[in-house]
Design an enzyme around this catalytic site. Structure first.
Site, short mmCIF file in Angstrom:
data_model
loop_
_atom_site.label_atom_id
_atom_site.label_comp_id
_atom_site.label_asym_id
_atom_site.label_seq_id
_atom_site.Cartn_x
_atom_site.Cartn_y
_atom_site.Cartn_z
N ALA A 249 0.81 -1.24 0.00
CA ALA A 249 0.00 0.00 0.00
C ALA A 249 0.84 1.28 0.00
O ALA A 249 0.29 2.37 0.17
CB ALA A 249 -1.03 0.03 1.12
N ALA A 250 2.16 1.18 -0.24
CA ALA A 250 2.98 2.40 -0.37
C ALA A 250 2.50 3.18 -1.60
O ALA A 250 2.20 4.37 -1.53
CB ALA A 250 4.45 2.06 -0.52
N GLY A 251 2.40 2.46 -2.72
CA GLY A 251 1.94 3.09 -3.95
C GLY A 251 0.52 3.63 -3.80
O GLY A 251 0.21 4.74 -4.27
N ASP A 252 -0.34 2.88 -3.14
CA ASP A 252 -1.74 3.32 -2.96
C ASP A 252 -1.80 4.58 -2.08
O ASP A 252 -2.60 5.48 -2.34
CB ASP A 252 -2.58 2.20 -2.34
CG ASP A 252 -2.68 0.99 -3.27
OD1 ASP A 252 -2.58 1.17 -4.50
OD2 ASP A 252 -2.85 -0.13 -2.77
P1 ADP Z 1 4.47 0.35 -5.48
O1 ADP Z 1 4.22 0.02 -4.05
O2 ADP Z 1 3.22 0.69 -6.24
O3 ADP Z 1 5.39 -0.59 -6.21
P2 ADP Z 1 6.74 2.10 -5.01
O4 ADP Z 1 7.48 0.94 -4.44
O5 ADP Z 1 7.38 2.84 -6.14
O6 ADP Z 1 5.25 1.76 -5.44
O7 ADP Z 1 6.50 3.11 -3.79
C1 ADP Z 1 5.61 4.20 -3.88
C2 ADP Z 1 6.17 5.36 -3.08
O8 ADP Z 1 6.31 4.95 -1.71
C3 ADP Z 1 7.56 5.84 -3.50
O9 ADP Z 1 7.48 6.81 -4.52
C4 ADP Z 1 8.10 6.42 -2.18
O10 ADP Z 1 7.63 7.75 -2.01
C5 ADP Z 1 7.45 5.53 -1.12
N1 ADP Z 1 8.36 4.44 -0.69
C6 ADP Z 1 8.42 3.16 -1.15
N2 ADP Z 1 9.39 2.44 -0.53
C7 ADP Z 1 9.96 3.29 0.36
C8 ADP Z 1 11.02 3.18 1.33
N3 ADP Z 1 11.71 2.03 1.50
N4 ADP Z 1 11.32 4.28 2.08
C9 ADP Z 1 10.64 5.45 1.93
N5 ADP Z 1 9.63 5.62 1.05
C10 ADP Z 1 9.29 4.57 0.27
#
Ligand code: ADP
Length: 300
Positions: A249-252
């Protein structure tokens, strides 16, 4: 009726933790089990609401107990569910997720009722789309329903945001109906058809999609942050430094932050600030909707 409408999936995540992944034919005892509301559509609607946006959801659940629980969770989060239907005789969408001690996972998604979201069903909910200003979609419902929703939203003058997840090639008509595309690196590779090994490659891939008709792109780059690209312009933003526990859910959360901020009249730059902070909190917590932060927990 709301300012933002999310058209997409609603799933129950069934999460088992194990010491080691079972081999084919093997049974292992799990260490713990959690049932957490998920589905990219529902997660993004929840993120928008928790981050201060006014949001309605269009989607479907099955006529089972998961469906009832998921709708209740959306209501609790302040989401207008008048566009969420119960499809009797069909199971609610589920994701069976197994996580081992190293944090690696195996996931089986059964789309269930999510695959009953048709173009006709989108039309049934046209009033929700008409009364909104922003339409947010992903690719966990049938492709033709997403294409139809984007075309309809554009014909009604709405601002459209597409998160092309899970990664798929997009046809040119769909691409032309997207104002803001938010892919991660893998999704950018597949939608652009270009291999990405460094930042220049990511810019070139985004520029190819812009040449095909997407107005703007924000590529999320995990712990490397994000990249904003529009015609003749690109800018890289760093992620926040945090100790990542679970990136579900980081992307979400990121997409929720973008949509919530844009709906409040903020610039893309300000929206990326909120999105980056929200996603940084989400990676420090476990699960999908359980990890999405509220606006008062965010430091921009
Ligand atoms: P998804 O989960 O859709 O694959 P990402 O991995 O690119 O998307 O992560 C989405 C956003 O979450 C990134 O642009 C960043 O801002 C944040 N993020 C992801 N992983 C980390 C991390 N290890 N530390 C800090 N922020 C993170």
């Amino acid at each position: 009726m709301a300012e933002i409408v999310v058209i997409g999936s609603i799933n129950m995540d069934l999460v088992s933790s194990v010491e080691r992944m079972p081999k084919l034919g093997q049974t292992v005892l799990g260490k713990s089990f959690k049932q957490i509301p998920g589905g990219k559509g529902a997660n993004q609607a929840v993120a928008i609401s928790r981050l201060g946006g006014d949001v309605a959801m269009i989607g479907k659940v099955g006529g089972d107990s998961f469906g009832a629980e998921l709708v209740e969770a959306l209501v609790k989060d302040g989401i207008d569910v008048s566009g969420v239907a119960v499809e009797d005789g069909v199971p609610t969408g589920i994701a069976a997720i197994t996580v081992d001690e190293t944090g690696s996972n195996c996931i089986i998604v059964n789309s269930g009722a999510n695959f009953k979201v048709s173009s006709d069903y989108i039309d049934t909910n046209i009033e929700i789309i008409k009364s909104s200003s922003f339409v947010v979609a992903q690719l966990e419902i049938p492709d033709n329903a997403v294409m139809h929703a984007l075309a309809l939203a554009k014909s009604l003058g709405k601002y459209t945001i597409l998160n092309p997840a899970p990664a798929k090639e997009l046809d040119e008509e769909t691409i032309r109906n997207v104002d803001l595309l938010i892919p991660n690196e893998t999704e950018l590779e597949i939608t652009s058809g270009m291999k990405i090994e460094n930042m220049e490659d990511a810019v070139a891939a985004a520029e190819r999609l812009i040449a095909m008709g997407v107005k703007e792109i924000i590529v999320t780059l995990g712990e490397k942050g994000s990249l904003h690209v529009k015609e003749g312009f690109h800018k890289k933003y760093d992620a926040k430094k945090v100790k990542a526990l679970d990136t579900t859910a980081a992307g979400d959360s990121f997409i929720g932050g973008i949509a919530a901020a844009l709906s409040k009249g903020k610039s893309i730059e300000e929206a990326i600030g909120l999105a980056t902070s929200a996603a940084a909190v989400a990676v420090t917590r476990e699960g999908a909707q359980s990890s999405i932060p509220y606006i008062n927990e965010i430091e921009v």
